[in-house]
Design a protein around this motif. Structure first.
Motif, PDB file in Angstrom:
ATOM      1  N   LYS A 229       0.843  -1.189   0.000  1.00 42.60           N
ATOM      2  CA  LYS A 229       0.000   0.000   0.000  1.00 42.60           C
ATOM      3  C   LYS A 229       0.884   1.247   0.000  1.00 42.60           C
ATOM      4  O   LYS A 229       1.824   1.352   0.792  1.00 42.60           O
ATOM      5  CB  LYS A 229      -0.932  -0.016   1.210  1.00 42.60           C
ATOM      6  CG  LYS A 229      -2.049  -1.028   1.097  1.00 42.60           C
ATOM      7  CD  LYS A 229      -2.956  -1.039   2.310  1.00 42.60           C
ATOM      8  CE  LYS A 229      -2.378  -1.873   3.434  1.00 42.60           C
ATOM      9  NZ  LYS A 229      -2.381  -3.316   3.141  1.00 42.60           N
ATOM     10  N   CYS A 259      -1.181   2.433  -5.250  1.00 42.59           N
ATOM     11  CA  CYS A 259      -1.921   1.308  -4.678  1.00 42.59           C
ATOM     12  C   CYS A 259      -2.476   1.726  -3.311  1.00 42.59           C
ATOM     13  O   CYS A 259      -1.720   2.086  -2.410  1.00 42.59           O
ATOM     14  CB  CYS A 259      -1.015   0.082  -4.536  1.00 42.59           C
ATOM     15  SG  CYS A 259      -1.834  -1.326  -3.764  1.00 42.59           S
ATOM     16  N   THR A 262      -4.618  -3.789  -1.046  1.00 37.61           N
ATOM     17  CA  THR A 262      -4.007  -5.029  -1.528  1.00 37.61           C
ATOM     18  C   THR A 262      -4.968  -6.197  -1.291  1.00 37.61           C
ATOM     19  O   THR A 262      -6.001  -6.040  -0.616  1.00 37.61           O
ATOM     20  CB  THR A 262      -2.666  -5.273  -0.817  1.00 37.61           C
ATOM     21  OG1 THR A 262      -2.860  -5.232   0.609  1.00 37.61           O
ATOM     22  CG2 THR A 262      -1.647  -4.206  -1.192  1.00 37.61           C
ATOM     23  N   TYR A 428      -6.053  -5.624  -6.797  1.00 36.78           N
ATOM     24  CA  TYR A 428      -5.571  -4.408  -6.132  1.00 36.78           C
ATOM     25  C   TYR A 428      -6.530  -3.253  -6.397  1.00 36.78           C
ATOM     26  O   TYR A 428      -7.283  -3.258  -7.380  1.00 36.78           O
ATOM     27  CB  TYR A 428      -4.161  -4.062  -6.634  1.00 36.78           C
ATOM     28  CG  TYR A 428      -3.167  -5.166  -6.373  1.00 36.78           C
ATOM     29  CD1 TYR A 428      -2.429  -5.214  -5.196  1.00 36.78           C
ATOM     30  CD2 TYR A 428      -2.989  -6.207  -7.294  1.00 36.78           C
ATOM     31  CE1 TYR A 428      -1.543  -6.246  -4.940  1.00 36.78           C
ATOM     32  CE2 TYR A 428      -2.107  -7.249  -7.049  1.00 36.78           C
ATOM     33  CZ  TYR A 428      -1.390  -7.259  -5.867  1.00 36.78           C
ATOM     34  OH  TYR A 428      -0.517  -8.291  -5.619  1.00 36.78           O
TER      35      TYR A 428
END
Length: 480
Positions: A229, A259, A262, A428
């Motif tokens: 992340k 991101c 996850t 993701y």
């Protein structure tokens, strides 16, 4: 890889492997070695090195992901040179069509083993005959450069340019960056037949730059770690699987986002703030969003707008403006003379936006208020019903290639009744740092693991198209 894909792969690869082993058996015999040595994995490579006169320690390099491909090409070319195959076409054949040329040369009565030093002795004996023309020298140099560059950009590192403001001000339009393929493991080509250095469209002339008649199963080499992340990630745009493009996975448009979630995470947005597993996520320090600005009615200071990097400025009245900026810029703007108020332009919770994933009125979500939503993880089983199906249907149908049907609230997958589904891939959640000027997972959902290209490492050069100058402060800047 699912059972159907694995079966198809075995049915294709099995016969081709047998053909290569048969060819090696015959070539080993021509070199005075027992043919059965070609049947033993690893040992047969040792024999190939011995026949070619190459050192045994190259076996160790063949164990290193990425490097093993480059070394393997050299070993294969040296091996066939021991049998007098020096032409460029023959060198290309052993790389591209080994299942054809190995048995062909193995059964060819005119193909003889010349010894481990065949390359050197051949050139010494026929140096005048092999005098290379300038054209051939250039051709070989170009071919080598193309192959080397292709391997480097496929397995190690590749250059990208930021084309849109979706990551501002973390990344600016005109930033040139390097993306690492080894951090998450290089994805091997899924569509192997393609024009060198072109992604999905031919330069200048247009049209497809690839042939999708051959598709290989998804496979990724071991990487240095997993996606975390906060990582800035380059990936293929999942929606290019749809009309009008219908592009293969590795030929879909490249996107770059951060991101935020996850596999297995529970993610939500509340008043433009991201929460992961009920904890507030770190907001990108240079991220932007929309702000409503009110001044005293005086003309807006354009120099101030440039200094604070205010963008997408829209004026509604002589006092009211909407614009994009960072939190730091907003704090500085509040201190300016004539500015009455600066406040984030956040959508109200519970207001439905049909453009926001999953595009279903049962979920009254918008770009600033969304979720909670569980991000699929490989091996996770989800119960399928009227609430979960709108969220996970695309992943099941498009990304994992199942036929899903719903008839009178009865769900079937691949023709069999189903009340649950177990995911085969990790997924993701990606978002741009410019929260109100980014097309990201809030609009089209999850990013499958087979779409991941690599991790953005650093900006090596930055060009400001407005001033036509290099942004020297951003050169060789690490991406955070």
């Amino acid at each position: 890889m699912d059972i159907a894909t694995y079966t198809a792969f075995c049915l294709t690869a099995g016969p081709l492997t047998i053909l290569m082993v048969i060819g090696l058996w015959k070539l080993f015999e021509k070199a005075g070695r027992p043919g059965w040595e070609s049947l033993i994995p690893v040992y047969n490579v040792y024999i190939i090195l011995k026949i070619s006169g190459r050192p045994w320690w190259l076996l160790l390099l063949l164990l290193i992901p990425g490097i093993n491909i480059i070394i393997g090409v050299g070993v294969a070319v040296d091996f066939i040179k021991s049998y007098g195959k020096f032409k460029i076409s023959q060198n290309a054949a052993i790389i591209l069509l080994p299942f054809i040329c190995l048995p062909k040369w193995g059964f060819d009565k005119n193909t003889r083993y010349l010894g481990p030093s065949a390359t050197i002795s051949f050139h010494e004996k026929h140096r005048k005959d092999l005098q290379k023309s300038t054209t051939r020298e250039w051709a070989e140099a170009v071919i080598f450069a193309v192959v080397a560059a292709t391997l480097i950009r496929s397995l190690f590192i590749e250059a990208y340019t930021i084309p849109t403001p979706s990551m501002e001000s973390s990344l600016l339009v005109g930033d040139f960056l390097f993306v690492s393929k080894i951090n998450y493991g290089a994805r091997l080509p899924i569509t192997p037949v393609a024009f060198p250095f072109a992604h999905h469209t031919m330069p200048i002339i247009g049209g497809k730059a690839y042939w999708n008649g051959i598709k290989l199963p998804y496979f990724r080499l071991p990487g240095l770690g997993d996606i975390k992340k906060g990582d800035v990630v380059v990936f293929n745009f999942p929606m290019d699987a749809d009309s009008p493009f219908y592009r293969p996975v590795d030929k879909r448009e490249n996107y770059i986002k951060r991101c935020q979630g996850t596999p297995g995470d529970t993610l939500s947005l509340l008043n433009a703030k991201v929460y992961v597993n009920d904890e507030a996520a770190i907001t990108p320090s240079h991220g932007e969003m929309e702000y409503m600005v009110r001044n005293d009615g005086s003309s807006f200071n354009r120099q101030l707008a440039r200094d604070l990097h205010l963008s997408d400025i829209q004026q509604f009245t002589n006092q009211d403006f909407m614009m994009n900026m960072t939190a730091q810029s907003a704090a500085l703007l509040k201190q300016q003379a004539g500015i009455k108020s600066v406040r984030p332009n956040i959508r109200f919770n519970g207001v439905y936006d049909p453009e926001v994933f999953p595009h279903n009125p049962k979920f009254r979500w918008n770009v600033d208020n969304l979720g909670p939503i569980i991000i699929p993880k490989k091996g996770w089983t989800v119960k399928l019903d009227s609430l979960t199906l709108p969220i996970y249907r695309r992943a099941i149908e498009v990304y994992e290639q199942n036929k899903l049907q719903v008839n009178d609230n009865h769900i079937s997958i691949n023709g069999k009744p189903a009340d649950s589904y177990t995911f085969k891939l990790n997924y993701y959640w990606m978002m741009g740092d410019n929260r109100h000027n980014s097309e990201d997972s809030r609009f089209w959902g999850f990013v499958p693991e087979d779409h991941i290209v690599g991790k953005a490492l650093f900006v090596w050069m930055s060009w400001d198209a407005e001033t036509h100058k290099i942004r020297w402060s951003r050169v060789m800047r690490m991406i955070k």
